[in-house]
Every structure is written in structure tokens, then in C-alpha cells.
Write an enzyme that holds these catalytic residues in place. Structure first.
Site, PDB file in Angstrom:
ATOM      1  N   TYR A 154      45.253  11.731  29.904  1.00 32.62           N
ATOM      2  CA  TYR A 154      44.088  11.765  30.796  1.00 32.62           C
ATOM      3  C   TYR A 154      42.792  11.586  30.016  1.00 32.62           C
ATOM      4  O   TYR A 154      42.623  12.166  28.944  1.00 32.62           O
ATOM      5  CB  TYR A 154      44.020  13.112  31.527  1.00 32.62           C
ATOM      6  CG  TYR A 154      45.002  13.235  32.664  1.00 32.62           C
ATOM      7  CD1 TYR A 154      44.861  12.466  33.823  1.00 32.62           C
ATOM      8  CD2 TYR A 154      46.059  14.137  32.580  1.00 32.62           C
ATOM      9  CE1 TYR A 154      45.762  12.602  34.870  1.00 32.62           C
ATOM     10  CE2 TYR A 154      46.952  14.280  33.629  1.00 32.62           C
ATOM     11  CZ  TYR A 154      46.805  13.498  34.772  1.00 32.62           C
ATOM     12  OH  TYR A 154      47.689  13.637  35.801  1.00 32.62           O
TER      13      TYR A 154
ATOM     14  N   MET B 156      49.072  19.125  32.911  1.00 35.56           N
ATOM     15  CA  MET B 156      49.522  20.322  33.619  1.00 35.56           C
ATOM     16  C   MET B 156      50.914  20.757  33.140  1.00 35.56           C
ATOM     17  O   MET B 156      51.160  21.937  32.921  1.00 35.56           O
ATOM     18  CB  MET B 156      49.545  20.072  35.129  1.00 35.56           C
ATOM     19  CG  MET B 156      49.894  21.318  35.922  1.00 35.56           C
ATOM     20  SD  MET B 156      50.009  21.045  37.704  1.00 35.56           S
ATOM     21  CE  MET B 156      48.305  20.918  38.172  1.00 35.56           C
TER      22      MET B 156
ATOM     23  N   LYS C  87      48.997  47.240  28.793  1.00 28.03           N
ATOM     24  CA  LYS C  87      48.339  46.694  29.985  1.00 28.03           C
ATOM     25  C   LYS C  87      48.617  45.198  30.096  1.00 28.03           C
ATOM     26  O   LYS C  87      49.014  44.562  29.103  1.00 28.03           O
ATOM     27  CB  LYS C  87      46.832  46.965  29.912  1.00 28.03           C
ATOM     28  CG  LYS C  87      46.135  46.273  28.763  1.00 28.03           C
ATOM     29  CD  LYS C  87      44.701  46.780  28.600  1.00 28.03           C
ATOM     30  CE  LYS C  87      44.027  46.098  27.419  1.00 28.03           C
ATOM     31  NZ  LYS C  87      42.748  46.746  27.062  1.00 28.03           N
TER      32      LYS C  87
ATOM     33  N   ARG D 201      29.682  49.106  29.009  1.00 23.05           N
ATOM     34  CA  ARG D 201      30.415  48.720  30.215  1.00 23.05           C
ATOM     35  C   ARG D 201      30.642  49.972  31.062  1.00 23.05           C
ATOM     36  O   ARG D 201      30.174  50.064  32.178  1.00 23.05           O
ATOM     37  CB  ARG D 201      31.783  48.099  29.864  1.00 23.05           C
ATOM     38  CG  ARG D 201      31.747  46.762  29.195  1.00 23.05           C
ATOM     39  CD  ARG D 201      33.145  46.178  29.089  1.00 23.05           C
ATOM     40  NE  ARG D 201      34.112  47.139  28.515  1.00 23.05           N
ATOM     41  CZ  ARG D 201      35.349  46.832  28.163  1.00 23.05           C
ATOM     42  NH1 ARG D 201      35.806  45.602  28.338  1.00 23.05           N
ATOM     43  NH2 ARG D 201      36.139  47.748  27.655  1.00 23.05           N
TER      44      ARG D 201
END
Ligand SMILES: *Cc1c(COP(=O)(O)O)cnc(C)c1O
Length: 352
Positions: free
Chosen positions: A250, A298, A33, A129
Site C-alpha cells: 500500500y 491488515m 492487568k 493522575r
């Protein structure tokens, strides 16, 4: 070209499948998956074609993609259909749907199947679930059993804590499963990777291996029996020396304490490397460990280089052989599953 590379070592994938199958006994589904946990489902399925007893996917599209590429093995649809109309494709592509609730059951039974379907009937043994509660399971089973459209039923359930041996949950879930399926004939499936590796009583007719198939231990750290399949690497494309007390990146979250050689590497959170990985997260330059310093940006990030370490142009492993992905995941407060699934913008190379 931007030097961000993912190597997928298909030999390691085959090794892991064989080890896990041997450990589990019986039959083993290769769980592919989410594009084989980011590894490439079609390539991985073909690499396992002569070994695998079957494959497991999460969505109809994933199943169709495998079929259209030529995979003829059993394919289990782990969550079943999301709407009744999808049973059309289940039949057309000969998928084995899970049935985990009343509407999936009724929709399946009210359809006129041209050939009988093999159903994976899910029990909620404690994860809460999906799946039928243990006390409702026998009647769901009976409804399927009576239908001329149902070929056979595999009884299955999923563990919530198989990777936490001390929790006691797995034993409780197994007891619920065995009680709720008592007297119901047919094959069974319980074990995910952690249970295949660690819980012999959970090994039934079918195992379902995901994470460990890709060579990663579900228990953190590494496991000598498994070989990592994915290796994520890049190169140093900038190098400089910063004075003591210089902030980097940053937020100025990291200050050099001494004169520091800094390597700039081509990988960032837009590539799927976790922004939450803090300074000190491990990377390896030419096989030698060092660390991330400053925030992940990024498209790039900065690493520390010691005096002896190679710089500009040299290869940096983000995870794979020297850097265990579990270590990166822990540093970033996540799990290796998420890291592998998130990788994008990289060049994939498949090694036989
Ligand atoms: C994803 C999944 C698996 C595989 O789990 P791993 O921990 O990756 O081995 C097994 N069974 C079900 C139902 C799943 O959804």
C-alpha cells in the site's frame, strides 16, 4: 491453519519473578492487568501461584476472573472502584482496593462491610493522575484508620519517570511521598519494574512488577537478567523475486533498489503488529535478522530475504528472542507494553 503463533514461556515468567523479587526484597505483586499484558492472566497467575505474594489488576472483572479460576492470593485493584456499587464485589471476592480520591474514600467508609477491608491508599507524589496530594494524605489516612471497616492501610504511589533515570522526577516523588507519609504506620509500595531494577531507595514493603516480569527491559534494549516470556512468530507463505525499482505494498512506500527476494508472511495490523512499523523494522527468519519492506497490511506483510536465507515455509520471528520487542516498538514510535497488549488472532501456546 494460519501460522501466527504466540509462545508464552512460563519458565521465563517464573525466572523473572524470582529475580525481581530477590532484587526488590520484601513482597512482590505480579501485575497481571490487561490480561497479563496480553500474555493470559489466568495462565500466568497459575504459573506463579507457588511463588507470588499477590497479584495486581486494573478492573473488578479482572480480579473476579482470577478468583473464579481459583486464585486465592491477595489481589490489589490498582485504580480502585469506578463506582461505589463495585465495593460489593470487592468484598465478595476479597479484593484489596486502591483508594485514590475523595469519592472512593467516602463510598468505602459509608459502606457496611461484613469483614474489614485492606486498603491501598494512593498518594499523588507528582504524576498528577490520581491519588491524594501529599498535604491531604494524612487526613485521608486518618479517616480510614478510624474506621472499624478498615483492616490495614498500605501507603503507595506511582512513578512517572522511573524509566528515565536522568529526569530527577523519581527523587522528587520519593521525597514527597516520604514527607507526606511521615509518622503514618503501615506497609509501603513504590516500585514498578524500572524502579525495582534501578532505584534501590524505592524498594519498600511491596514491589509491583509488570513489564520486567514479562522479561522486557523498561529502559529499551535488553537486560541480561530478564528472559522474554512472549515470542510472536509466523511463517513465510509466499516467496518471489521482484525486479529492481518495483514498489511494494500500500502506498508504494518502498521500492526495491536491486533484484530482491521477498517473503510474504501471515501477520498484520489486525493481529496487533503495529502498522506504524516502517520498512527496516527487524524480523528474523530461522533466527537470522532481516527487515520489513513496504507497509504493514491488515493481514500480512512483506520482508526481505537475502540469497542465503530460507524462504517458503520457514519460520519468522516478529519478536521474542532474536528480535527484541523494544526495537520494534521504537521503530513504530510506541512502547513494548502497547505491542504486547494488542496481540490477537494468534494461536497461544503455553510452555512450562
Ligand atoms: C501497571 C502498573 C504497574 C506496573 O508497571 P510496570 O512498569 O509494567 O512494571 C505498577 N503500579 C501501578 C500502579 C500500575 O498501574
Amino acid at each position: 491453519m494460519r501460522p501466527l503463533n504466540v509462545q508464552i514461556r512460563l519458565g521465563n515468567l517464573r525466572h523473572n519473578y524470582q529475580i525481581l523479587k530477590e532484587m526488590h526484597g520484601g513482597k512482590l505483586l505480579a501485575v497481571v492487568k490487561a490480561d497479563a499484558y496480553g500474555h493470559g492472566a489466568v495462565r500466568c497467575a497459575f504459573a506463579l501461584a507457588d511463588l507470588a505474594d499477590g497479584f495486581a489488576v486494573a478492573t473488578i472483572d479482572e480480579g473476579i476472573r482470577l478468583r473464579e479460576s481459583g486464585i486465592t492470593h491477595p489481589i490489589v485493584l490498582l485504580e480502585g472502584v469506578f463506582e461505589a456499587s463495585e465495593y460489593e464485589a470487592v468484598e465478595q471476592y476479597s479484593l484489596w482496593p486502591a483508594v485514590g480520591n475523595q469519592w472512593q474514600l467516602e463510598a468505602l467508609l459509608s459502606r457496611h462491610w461484613k469483614k474489614p477491608v485492606k486498603v491501598w491508599l494512593k498518594m499523588d507524589s507528582g504524576m498528577h493522575r490520581t491519588g491524594f496530594f501529599p498535604h491531604d494524605y494524612a487526613s485521608a489516612y486518618a479517616a480510614l484508620k478510624q474506621s472499624e471497616y478498615v483492616d490495614s492501610i498500605v501507603k503507595f504511589s506511582h512513578f512517572s519517570c522511573a524509566d528515565e533515570p536522568e529526569s530527577g522526577m523519581t527523587e522528587i516523588q520519593m521525597e514527597a511521598f516520604d514527607l507526606g507519609t511521615k509518622g503514618l504506620e503501615g506497609e509501603e509500595s513504590l516500585a514498578n519494574s524500572a524502579a525495582i531494577l534501578n532505584i534501590p531507595e524505592a524498594r519498600r514493603d511491596w514491589g509491583r512488577a509488570g513489564l520486567a516480569l514479562y522479561g522486557i527491559s523498561p529502559f529499551g534494549g535488553s537486560d541480561d537478567r530478564l528472559k522474554p516470556v512472549m515470542r510472536l512468530s509466523t511463517r513465510i507463505f509466499g516467496e518471489r523475486v521482484l525486479q529492481p525499482h518495483s514498489p511494494i505494498g500500500y502506498g508504494a512506500t518502498f521500492y526495491t533498489s536491486k533484484s530482491t527476494r521477498v517473503g510474504l508472511i501471515a501477520c498484520g495490523y489486525a493481529d496487533g503488529y503495529p502498522r506504524r512499523a516502517p520498512s527496516n523494522s527487524p524480523v528474523a527468519v530461522d533466527g537470522k535478522l532481516t527487515r520489513v519492506i513496504g507497509r504493514v497490511s491488515m493481514d500480512m506483510m512483506t520482508i526481505e530475504l537475502d540469497a542465503s536465507q530460507e524462504g517458503l515455509g520457514h519460520e519468522v520471528e516478529l519478536w521474542g528472542d532474536t528480535v527484541n520487542i523494544n526495537t520494534v516498538a521504537e521503530a513504530a514510535g510506541t512502547i513494548p507494553y502497547e505491542l504486547m497488549c494488542n496481540i490477537k488472532r494468534a494461536k497461544f501456546t503455553y510452555i512450562e
